[in-house]
Design a protein around this motif. Structure first.
Motif, PDB file in Angstrom:
ATOM      1  N   SER A 159       0.154  -3.453 -12.082  1.00  0.00           N
ATOM      2  CA  SER A 159      -1.156  -3.516 -11.446  1.00  0.00           C
ATOM      3  C   SER A 159      -1.753  -4.902 -11.653  1.00  0.00           C
ATOM      4  CB  SER A 159      -2.081  -2.447 -12.039  1.00  0.00           C
ATOM      5  OG  SER A 159      -1.587  -1.151 -11.772  1.00  0.00           O
ATOM      6  N   GLY A 160      -2.332  -5.458 -10.587  1.00  0.00           N
ATOM      7  CA  GLY A 160      -2.940  -6.783 -10.666  1.00  0.00           C
ATOM      8  C   GLY A 160      -1.980  -7.928 -10.428  1.00  0.00           C
ATOM      9  N   SER A 161      -0.727  -7.623 -10.044  1.00  0.00           N
ATOM     10  CA  SER A 161       0.252  -8.698  -9.844  1.00  0.00           C
ATOM     11  C   SER A 161       0.141  -9.350  -8.474  1.00  0.00           C
ATOM     12  CB  SER A 161       1.667  -8.167 -10.054  1.00  0.00           C
ATOM     13  OG  SER A 161       1.959  -7.125  -9.141  1.00  0.00           O
ATOM     14  N   GLY A 162      -0.591  -8.712  -7.534  1.00  0.00           N
ATOM     15  CA  GLY A 162      -0.789  -9.311  -6.222  1.00  0.00           C
ATOM     16  C   GLY A 162      -0.174  -8.531  -5.074  1.00  0.00           C
ATOM     17  N   LYS A 163       0.362  -7.346  -5.345  1.00  0.00           N
ATOM     18  CA  LYS A 163       1.067  -6.583  -4.299  1.00  0.00           C
ATOM     19  C   LYS A 163       0.130  -6.169  -3.168  1.00  0.00           C
ATOM     20  CE  LYS A 163       2.299  -3.264  -7.077  1.00  0.00           C
ATOM     21  NZ  LYS A 163       1.431  -3.672  -8.204  1.00  0.00           N
ATOM     22  N   THR A 164      -1.028  -5.598  -3.506  1.00  0.00           N
ATOM     23  CA  THR A 164      -1.965  -5.145  -2.480  1.00  0.00           C
ATOM     24  C   THR A 164      -2.536  -6.321  -1.696  1.00  0.00           C
ATOM     25  OG1 THR A 164      -2.517  -3.136  -3.707  1.00  0.00           O
ATOM     26  CG2 THR A 164      -4.113  -3.886  -2.073  1.00  0.00           C
ATOM     27  N   THR A 165      -2.732  -7.440  -2.354  1.00  0.00           N
ATOM     28  CA  THR A 165      -3.202  -8.641  -1.659  1.00  0.00           C
ATOM     29  C   THR A 165      -2.221  -9.038  -0.560  1.00  0.00           C
ATOM     30  OG1 THR A 165      -4.348  -9.441  -3.640  1.00  0.00           O
ATOM     31  CG2 THR A 165      -3.844 -11.064  -1.941  1.00  0.00           C
ATOM     32  N   ILE A 166      -0.940  -8.920  -0.849  1.00  0.00           N
ATOM     33  CA  ILE A 166       0.081  -9.278   0.145  1.00  0.00           C
ATOM     34  C   ILE A 166      -0.008  -8.373   1.360  1.00  0.00           C
ATOM     35  CG2 ILE A 166       2.563  -9.371   0.581  1.00  0.00           C
ATOM     36  CD1 ILE A 166       2.886 -10.166  -2.404  1.00  0.00           C
ATOM     37  N   VAL A 167      -0.043  -7.040   1.145  1.00  0.00           N
ATOM     38  CA  VAL A 167      -0.060  -6.134   2.298  1.00  0.00           C
ATOM     39  C   VAL A 167      -1.381  -6.243   3.059  1.00  0.00           C
ATOM     40  CG1 VAL A 167       1.644  -4.528   1.376  1.00  0.00           C
ATOM     41  CG2 VAL A 167      -0.757  -4.153   0.882  1.00  0.00           C
ATOM     42  N   ASN A 168      -2.481  -6.526   2.350  1.00  0.00           N
ATOM     43  CA  ASN A 168      -3.762  -6.720   3.046  1.00  0.00           C
ATOM     44  C   ASN A 168      -3.711  -7.964   3.937  1.00  0.00           C
ATOM     45  OD1 ASN A 168      -5.017  -4.433   2.090  1.00  0.00           O
ATOM     46  ND2 ASN A 168      -6.067  -5.473   0.413  1.00  0.00           N
ATOM     47  N   ALA A 169      -3.008  -8.991   3.483  1.00  0.00           N
ATOM     48  CA  ALA A 169      -2.862 -10.191   4.309  1.00  0.00           C
ATOM     49  C   ALA A 169      -2.005  -9.898   5.536  1.00  0.00           C
ATOM     50  CB  ALA A 169      -2.253 -11.327   3.486  1.00  0.00           C
ATOM     51  N   VAL A 170      -0.949  -9.104   5.369  1.00  0.00           N
ATOM     52  CA  VAL A 170      -0.102  -8.739   6.506  1.00  0.00           C
ATOM     53  C   VAL A 170      -0.898  -7.905   7.513  1.00  0.00           C
ATOM     54  CG1 VAL A 170       1.949  -7.464   7.227  1.00  0.00           C
ATOM     55  CG2 VAL A 170       2.019  -8.856   5.145  1.00  0.00           C
ATOM     56  N   ALA A 171      -1.750  -7.009   6.993  1.00  0.00           N
ATOM     57  CA  ALA A 171      -2.561  -6.157   7.867  1.00  0.00           C
ATOM     58  C   ALA A 171      -3.682  -6.917   8.555  1.00  0.00           C
ATOM     59  CB  ALA A 171      -3.140  -4.997   7.073  1.00  0.00           C
ATOM     60  N   GLY A 172      -4.045  -8.082   8.038  1.00  0.00           N
ATOM     61  CA  GLY A 172      -5.164  -8.838   8.591  1.00  0.00           C
ATOM     62  C   GLY A 172      -6.486  -8.518   7.930  1.00  0.00           C
ATOM     63  N   LEU A 173      -6.445  -7.749   6.826  1.00  0.00           N
ATOM     64  CA  LEU A 173      -7.673  -7.405   6.102  1.00  0.00           C
ATOM     65  C   LEU A 173      -8.085  -8.507   5.141  1.00  0.00           C
ATOM     66  CD1 LEU A 173      -6.910  -3.652   5.294  1.00  0.00           C
ATOM     67  CD2 LEU A 173      -8.026  -4.645   7.315  1.00  0.00           C
ATOM     68  N   LEU A 174      -7.201  -9.446   4.899  1.00  0.00           N
ATOM     69  CA  LEU A 174      -7.496 -10.607   4.060  1.00  0.00           C
ATOM     70  C   LEU A 174      -6.927 -11.845   4.745  1.00  0.00           C
ATOM     71  CD1 LEU A 174      -8.216 -11.930   1.173  1.00  0.00           C
ATOM     72  CD2 LEU A 174      -5.768 -11.629   0.721  1.00  0.00           C
ATOM     73  N   ARG A 175      -7.749 -12.871   4.869  1.00  0.00           N
ATOM     74  CA  ARG A 175      -7.246 -14.145   5.396  1.00  0.00           C
ATOM     75  C   ARG A 175      -7.012 -15.078   4.221  1.00  0.00           C
ATOM     76  NH1 ARG A 175      -9.124 -17.620  10.684  1.00  0.00           N
ATOM     77  NH2 ARG A 175      -7.561 -19.271  10.461  1.00  0.00           N
ATOM     78  N   PRO A 176      -5.740 -15.403   3.936  1.00  0.00           N
ATOM     79  CA  PRO A 176      -5.456 -16.234   2.769  1.00  0.00           C
ATOM     80  C   PRO A 176      -5.862 -17.678   2.986  1.00  0.00           C
ATOM     81  CG  PRO A 176      -3.460 -15.858   4.013  1.00  0.00           C
ATOM     82  CD  PRO A 176      -4.532 -15.032   4.671  1.00  0.00           C
TER      83      PRO A 176
END
Length: 361
Positions: free
Chosen positions: A33-50
């Motif tokens: 937990s906290g390693s960045g996995k959800t951040t990656i999928v959120n970026a793929v989904a377009g929910l996060l703009r890196p």
């Protein structure tokens, strides 16, 4: 379809810098937990703009910060299944499923009847989410995502909120999705058991970096990767084919290294299965043992012996076309005088492989 991802993003106290490719099949993003996995999928989904990044799905550019390209989430054709099903409570199961159609592009897509049958939710169509179990809700959420006709499917720890019984209920449906829909799946998990059963590709994420990536069998059987999964969870995948269902309740399985007997495995003769063999359940013998209760004795070859700072050692063993791991003490390795290339025997109790660790091949 190949998914190509390169991302950089800075949060307060955390930096993400990853690049990897996800080939067809189910690619598991594994890490704490906290390693960045959800951040990656959120970026793929377009929910996060890196801050910086480039994401390609089968050659189509979803994100390229250098070129100023950022496709909106609703135009990315990405299905997303969260930890909680997020169904509309006032709609029936059928209405929740059909809601996905609102976002489906024109053209051929998944058939409602096919998805209902595949997920086993026909008897649920007239119910509302409040009358469903956790596993049933997740199956409906899967169906809704697939009916939006996505080009890829994102799943963020979809089993994390379920108890063991509900997980066992839904795992076969995830295997069917992986094998029958041919839909690329990016699957977030910190469960080694889920990864071993479902993944075709594994990407290990640690502290915002890719530690390793590759075919699931190769990553799971690599002793160097065992600390990332946890030594108690370290284990490898063995492929087998059901040869016979025997009268005493055991199934005889054929592997590249020889026969295995396990408590009844579902399926008829010829069915291909994959087994997760925990390293701590494998015993080693330099000569074939006799007069023991263990039914499974496989001839293997020592590929690698890896020792750490503690008293333990991990031994990688070639078993036919597969590699399995054995977790023993360094003292045992020294007493057996194990060397690379040595022919020995791996011993496994029939009851050592849990039903949840047997999946579709």
């Amino acid at each position: 379809m190949m998914l190509e991802i390169a991302l950089r993003h800075r949060f307060a106290g955390f930096d993400l810098d990853v690049a990897f490719r996800a080939p067809p099949g189910l690619t598991a993003l594994f890490g704490r937990s906290g390693s960045g996995k959800t951040t990656i999928v959120n970026a793929v989904a377009g929910l996060l703009r890196p801050d910086q990044g480039r994401i390609l799905a089968d050659g189509a550019v979803l994100l390229d910060t250098g070129a100023g390209v950022c496709v909106p989430p609703h135009r990315r054709r990405v299905g997303y299944v969260f930890q909680d099903a997020r169904l509309f409570p006032h709609l029936t199961v059928r209405q929740n499923l059909m809601y996905g159609r609102w976002f489906a592009p024109r053209g051929p897509g998944a058939d409602l009847g096919q998805i209902v049958e595949m997920l086993g939710i026909g008897p649920l169509l007239g119910r509302r989410p409040g009358a469903l179990s956790g596993g049933e809700r997740q199956r409906v959420a899967l169906g809704r995502a697939i009916l939006s006709n996505p080009r890829l499917l994102l799943m963020d720890e979809p089993l994390a909120a379920l108890d063991e019984a509900r997980k066992a209920e839904i795992l076969p449906y995830l295997e069917r999705l992986r094998d029958e829909l041919r839909l690329p799946i990016l699957y977030v998990s910190h469960s080694a058991a889920e990864v071993a059963r479902l993944a075709t590709t594994v990407v290990l994420i640690g502290a915002g970096r890719v530690q390793a990536s590759g075919p699931a069998g190769a990553i799971l059987s690599d002793p160097a990767m065992a600390p990332a999964f946890g030594l108690r969870e370290a284990g490898a995948i063995l492929t087998a084919r059901i040869a016979a269902q025997e009268d005493d309740g055991l199934s005889r399985l054929d592997t590249g290294a020889g026969p295995l007997w396990l408590p009844r495995v579902a399926g008829g003769p010829g069915t291909l299965v994959r087994l997760r063999i925990l390293a701590q359940d494998v015993l080693l013998a330099t000569v074939r043992p006799e007069g023991i209760s263990a039914l499974n004795i496989l001839p293997v070859t020592v590929r690698e012996i890896r020792t750490g700072e503690g008293p333990g050692a991990l031994v990688a063993l070639v078993a036919g076309d597969d590699v399995i791991l054995a977790r023993i003490t360094r003292r045992s390795a020294e007493r057996l005088q194990l060397t690379q290339g040595q022919s020995i025997h791996a011993v496994l109790k029939a009851v050592a492989v849990a039903p949840a660790d047997v999946g579709r091949g």
